[in-house]
Design an enzyme around this catalytic site. Structure first.
Site, PDB file in Angstrom:
ATOM      1  N   TYR A   1       0.843  -1.201   0.000  1.00  0.00           N
ATOM      2  CA  TYR A   1       0.000   0.000   0.000  1.00  0.00           C
ATOM      3  C   TYR A   1       0.876   1.247   0.000  1.00  0.00           C
ATOM      4  CZ  TYR A   1      -4.459   2.413   0.742  1.00  0.00           C
ATOM      5  OH  TYR A   1      -5.592   3.186   0.591  1.00  0.00           O
ATOM      6  N   GLY A   2       1.893   1.216  -0.863  1.00  0.00           N
ATOM      7  CA  GLY A   2       2.745   2.383  -1.033  1.00  0.00           C
ATOM      8  C   GLY A   2       2.174   3.305  -2.085  1.00  0.00           C
ATOM      9  N   SER A   3       3.041   3.981  -2.805  1.00  0.00           N
ATOM     10  CA  SER A   3       2.608   4.964  -3.800  1.00  0.00           C
ATOM     11  C   SER A   3       1.674   4.351  -4.845  1.00  0.00           C
ATOM     12  CB  SER A   3       3.828   5.583  -4.478  1.00  0.00           C
ATOM     13  OG  SER A   3       3.447   6.430  -5.543  1.00  0.00           O
ATOM     14  N   GLN A   4       2.107   3.277  -5.494  1.00  0.00           N
ATOM     15  CA  GLN A   4       1.272   2.656  -6.520  1.00  0.00           C
ATOM     16  C   GLN A   4       0.118   1.873  -5.912  1.00  0.00           C
ATOM     17  OE1 GLN A   4       1.161   2.920  -9.800  1.00  0.00           O
ATOM     18  NE2 GLN A   4       2.966   4.228 -10.028  1.00  0.00           N
TER      19      GLN A   4
ATOM     20  N   THR B   1      12.820  -6.617  -4.772  1.00  0.00           N
ATOM     21  CA  THR B   1      13.693  -7.478  -3.971  1.00  0.00           C
ATOM     22  C   THR B   1      12.932  -8.269  -2.911  1.00  0.00           C
ATOM     23  OG1 THR B   1      14.180  -5.544  -2.584  1.00  0.00           O
ATOM     24  CG2 THR B   1      15.780  -6.092  -4.309  1.00  0.00           C
TER      25      THR B   1
ATOM     26  N   GLN C   1       9.678  -9.340  -3.388  1.00  0.00           N
ATOM     27  CA  GLN C   1       8.636 -10.156  -4.013  1.00  0.00           C
ATOM     28  C   GLN C   1       8.891 -11.662  -4.025  1.00  0.00           C
ATOM     29  OE1 GLN C   1       7.509  -8.688  -7.866  1.00  0.00           O
ATOM     30  NE2 GLN C   1       7.010  -6.642  -7.101  1.00  0.00           N
TER      31      GLN C   1
ATOM     32  N   HIS D   1       5.781  -4.396 -12.713  1.00  0.00           N
ATOM     33  CA  HIS D   1       7.117  -4.441 -13.327  1.00  0.00           C
ATOM     34  C   HIS D   1       7.461  -5.906 -13.541  1.00  0.00           C
ATOM     35  CE1 HIS D   1      11.156  -3.549 -14.442  1.00  0.00           C
ATOM     36  NE2 HIS D   1      11.712  -3.847 -13.276  1.00  0.00           N
TER      37      HIS D   1
ATOM     38  N   ASP E   1      12.825  -0.690 -19.168  1.00  0.00           N
ATOM     39  CA  ASP E   1      12.751   0.019 -17.889  1.00  0.00           C
ATOM     40  C   ASP E   1      14.121   0.060 -17.219  1.00  0.00           C
ATOM     41  OD1 ASP E   1      10.772   1.101 -15.710  1.00  0.00           O
ATOM     42  OD2 ASP E   1      12.068  -0.297 -14.649  1.00  0.00           O
TER      43      ASP E   1
ATOM     44  N   GLU F   1      25.130  25.597 -12.958  1.00  0.00           N
ATOM     45  CA  GLU F   1      25.192  25.322 -14.390  1.00  0.00           C
ATOM     46  C   GLU F   1      25.000  23.847 -14.730  1.00  0.00           C
ATOM     47  OE1 GLU F   1      25.048  27.672 -16.449  1.00  0.00           O
ATOM     48  OE2 GLU F   1      25.425  29.265 -14.977  1.00  0.00           O
TER      49      GLU F   1
END
Length: 332
Positions: A25-28, A84, A86, A108, A191, A227
């Site tokens: 239940y992280g970002s994605q 890592t 999964q 992914h 990717d 720069e």
């Protein structure tokens, strides 16, 4: 050219009466879960005991279970934990609870493509990968729009894996913007290449090389930082919004001439290196190296990260960013 699909090409009916378990239940994971639920799909969450996300998921109205319980209750299991993590999670919590006809999903393809997860023959396996961070996936969905995405089918046991994958993509809003069909091989290898050669490895190497070149020639570190690092965002934002040609339209003639003449030298120098990096990915050399590095508890990786954290560009940047109130004093 790629095959691109939109809302009218996909049907949510293929997820009707199914339960989708989002593992992580992280970002994605957060974005997928909320968008799917708002699309009328039953969603549950699978999280390890002690996860900081448990209370957040519950507060947002989801039933939260352990990963093995969630897998047991679900028809579609989307694994959105780090690459890592999964394989071990799959072996211990998900594989023992897969039923015939279930669907195993990823954002992914690394672990499937490089054989770290070997699914049983009696399940569908697909990939849906939005090409944007989770907060953008959620925000665009709430605005009635979407973030483009990729989808692929690795294994079609039911004969409906493609339709289920497209339904999932529609549920998170990807078909509103455009859904590109790919393969696990293509998604994984491109990717990794993008991360290593351009977006992360390539960009940071160019920044450091430019910064060091100016310092070694006697220029002030602060000026070199502006720069070679700070102003990069201005150019990348233009490229992101308008493409390379659009960016060139927005810069001075002097900058444009330097771009098309001197940039060619950089291009000619790095192209052979890029081919080598891609070859290492395609042949599985990078994957093997990374897997073994994790088995050994990341000694080489940690040493390289620590060394880069001590680079002069970091020290200079930390001080200069204090002069930028629009950053709000935000740090990591």
């Amino acid at each position: 050219m790629a095959n691109i699909y939109y809302d009218e090409d996909a049907s949510l009916d293929y997820l009707k009466d199914k339960t989708v378990a989002i593992i992580g239940y992280g970002s994605q994971g957060h974005a997928h879960a909320l968008n799917l639920r708002d699309s009328g799909i039953k969603v549950i969450i699978g999280l390890l005991a002690g996860s900081r996300s448990i209370e957040k998921a519950k507060a947002e109205g989801f039933e939260v279970y352990s990963p093995d319980e969630a897998a047991k209750k679900a028809d579609v299991i989307m694994i959105l934990t780090p690459d890592t993590v999964q394989p071990a999670l799959y072996q211990s919590a998900i594989l023992p609870n897969l039923d015939e006809g279930n669907a195993l999903a990823f954002a992914h393809g690394f672990n499937i493509h490089f054989g770290q997860i070997v699914p049983p023959s009696y399940v569908d396996v697909f990939l849906v990968a939005p090409k944007g961070p989770g907060h953008l996936v959620r925000w665009m969905y709430e605005e009635g729009k979407g973030v483009p995405g990729l989808f692929a089918v690795y294994q079609d046991f039911t004969g409906k894996a493609r339709e289920i994958a497209m339904a999932y993509a529609k549920g998170i809003g990807a078909t509103r913007a455009g859904l590109i069909e790919t393969t696990f091989k293509e998604e994984t290898e491109t990717d990794l290449f993008g991360e290593q050669a351009v977006l992360c490895g390539g960009a940071t190497a160019l920044i450091k090389a430019g910064f060091e070149t100016l310092i070694e020639a006697g220029y002030q570190p602060e000026v070199a930082y502006f720069e070679c690092l700070h102003e990069l965002k201005l150019i990348v934002d233009l490229i992101y919004q308008y493409g390379i040609s659009g960016m060139r339209y927005s810069i001075s003639d002097t900058a444009r001439y330097g771009d098309v003449t001197r940039g060619k030298r950089v291009y000619e120098a790095v192209k052979p290196l890029y081919k080598k990096i891609l070859e290492e990915i395609q042949e599985g050399e990078f994957a093997k190296e990374w897997i073994l590095e994790n088995v050994a508890n990341r000694p080489h990786f940690n040493a390289l990260v620590k060394k880069d954290e001590e680079h002069p560009v970091e020290k200079v940047g930390k001080e200069l960013r204090k002069m930028m109130p629009w950053l709000g004093g935000r740090g990591l």
